[in-house]
Structures are given as structure tokens and as C-alpha cells.
Design a protein around this motif. Sequence first.
Motif, short mmCIF file in Angstrom:
data_model
loop_
_atom_site.label_atom_id
_atom_site.label_comp_id
_atom_site.label_asym_id
_atom_site.label_seq_id
_atom_site.Cartn_x
_atom_site.Cartn_y
_atom_site.Cartn_z
N ARG A 131 4.89 11.53 4.92
CA ARG A 131 5.53 10.21 4.90
C ARG A 131 4.48 9.14 4.63
N PHE A 132 4.85 8.20 3.80
CA PHE A 132 3.96 7.08 3.49
C PHE A 132 4.65 5.78 3.84
N GLN A 133 3.92 4.95 4.54
CA GLN A 133 4.42 3.64 4.93
C GLN A 133 3.42 2.60 4.45
N GLN A 134 3.88 1.68 3.66
CA GLN A 134 3.04 0.60 3.16
C GLN A 134 3.20 -0.60 4.08
N SER A 135 2.09 -1.23 4.40
CA SER A 135 2.14 -2.41 5.26
C SER A 135 1.56 -3.61 4.51
N GLN A 136 1.63 -4.74 5.13
CA GLN A 136 0.95 -5.93 4.61
C GLN A 136 -0.53 -5.79 4.94
N GLY A 137 -1.36 -6.57 4.28
CA GLY A 137 -2.76 -6.65 4.66
C GLY A 137 -3.65 -5.66 3.95
N ALA A 138 -4.87 -5.56 4.48
CA ALA A 138 -5.92 -4.80 3.82
C ALA A 138 -6.50 -3.74 4.77
N HIS A 139 -7.78 -3.48 4.62
CA HIS A 139 -8.51 -2.44 5.33
C HIS A 139 -9.08 -3.04 6.63
N THR A 140 -8.18 -3.28 7.62
CA THR A 140 -8.59 -4.04 8.80
C THR A 140 -8.09 -3.41 10.09
N TRP A 141 -8.77 -3.79 11.18
CA TRP A 141 -8.38 -3.35 12.52
C TRP A 141 -6.96 -3.78 12.86
N LEU A 142 -6.56 -4.94 12.38
CA LEU A 142 -5.21 -5.40 12.67
C LEU A 142 -4.18 -4.37 12.21
N ASN A 143 -4.37 -3.83 11.04
CA ASN A 143 -3.45 -2.79 10.55
C ASN A 143 -3.60 -1.50 11.35
N TRP A 144 -4.83 -1.06 11.58
CA TRP A 144 -5.04 0.24 12.24
C TRP A 144 -4.46 0.24 13.65
N ARG A 145 -4.55 -0.87 14.33
CA ARG A 145 -3.95 -0.98 15.67
C ARG A 145 -2.44 -0.79 15.56
N ASP A 146 -1.82 -1.42 14.57
CA ASP A 146 -0.38 -1.27 14.38
C ASP A 146 -0.01 0.15 13.97
N TYR A 147 -0.82 0.76 13.11
CA TYR A 147 -0.53 2.13 12.66
C TYR A 147 -0.53 3.09 13.85
N LEU A 148 -1.52 2.94 14.73
CA LEU A 148 -1.57 3.82 15.90
C LEU A 148 -0.34 3.61 16.78
N ALA A 149 0.07 2.36 16.95
CA ALA A 149 1.25 2.07 17.77
C ALA A 149 2.52 2.64 17.14
N GLU A 150 2.57 2.75 15.82
CA GLU A 150 3.73 3.32 15.14
C GLU A 150 3.67 4.85 15.08
N ALA B 148 5.39 25.70 8.02
CA ALA B 148 6.52 25.68 8.95
C ALA B 148 6.19 25.01 10.28
N GLY B 149 4.95 25.08 10.72
CA GLY B 149 4.58 24.50 12.01
C GLY B 149 4.15 23.05 11.96
N VAL B 150 4.06 22.48 10.77
CA VAL B 150 3.66 21.08 10.64
C VAL B 150 4.88 20.20 10.90
N LYS B 151 4.81 19.40 11.92
CA LYS B 151 5.93 18.53 12.30
C LYS B 151 5.87 17.16 11.64
N LEU B 152 4.66 16.64 11.40
CA LEU B 152 4.53 15.30 10.87
C LEU B 152 3.20 15.13 10.14
N ILE B 153 3.27 14.62 8.92
CA ILE B 153 2.09 14.13 8.21
C ILE B 153 2.43 12.68 7.87
N TRP B 154 1.70 11.76 8.47
CA TRP B 154 2.05 10.34 8.44
C TRP B 154 0.89 9.53 7.86
N PHE B 155 1.16 8.75 6.82
CA PHE B 155 0.18 7.89 6.17
C PHE B 155 0.67 6.45 6.23
#
Length: 155
Positions: free
Chosen positions: A129-148, A95-102
Amino acid sequence: APAAGGPPPRDECFEDFVHDIMPYAEKHYRVQADRAHRAIAGLSMGGAQTLNIAFSHLDEFAYIGVFSSGILGNAGTSKWESDHLADLDNASLKAGVKLIWFSTGVDDRLITNSKATVELLNKHGFQARFQQSQGAHTWLNWRDYLAEFAPELFQ
């Protein structure tokens, strides 16, 4: 690996985070140290560690972010599920979990782990929640994931 019937291996990351890092941050920084104001996130191996910490202390985290990761290891989701079953099926903790984001890139070798973990959590009544992005296992993606992920916190 421990001998059959022996103690499980120590999770030093878990111990350091729970016993040293979190108490240090709460003592030395101006934070609201309650579940509603606490988030945890990690990428790659840190995403797997995030899951271990968060689901062993689900009463302490309302927001969980996992970037390019999921449940890792040879035993896969079944062992992790059995190890965390009490928390996975505890309605008051859920009940207290507001967001699980992948989020994971389509070319990331861990996308299968991410999807399997989301499926497992949702099977137990979470709304991961699962969100698929373009690309691979890279900093470019992780930077975007944090911003989202960050704007979704503490809403």
C-alpha cells in the motif's frame, strides 16, 4: 566497490540487526518472537535497510513499514529485484505477509523511489500500500506515518 567477481560489500546494518539487535530484544524483553507478532519499519535510509532485512528474512516479518524511502542506489529496482527474486516469487512466504505499508510526501525527493518499489512489489503479487502525504522529507511526516502505521499492526 568490490572488484568484478569479488565478494559483495558487507551490509553491516543488516548483520547487526539480524545477529545482535533482534536476538538481544528477544532475550531481554517480553516479546512474542514469531512472524505473526513481528514488524519492521524504517524511515529514509532506514526504510531501504528495512526492505533489505525484511525481504532477506521474509519468513520472520508479517508487517513492513517504509517511510519516505524505497529501494535506493544506482542500480535501482532491477538489481534489488534480481538479488531478492527467490523471496519475491515464493508463494509460501507471501502468504504470511499481512501488511507492506509505504508513505512519502509529495515534495520528498524519494517519492519516485517509493512508488517504483511499491510497483515492483505489487508486480510480484504483494499488496503493498502506498499513501502520499503533503510535505517533504521531514520529521513532521515521519511522526504522522508512525501514528498511521502502528494501529495497522497485529490485526
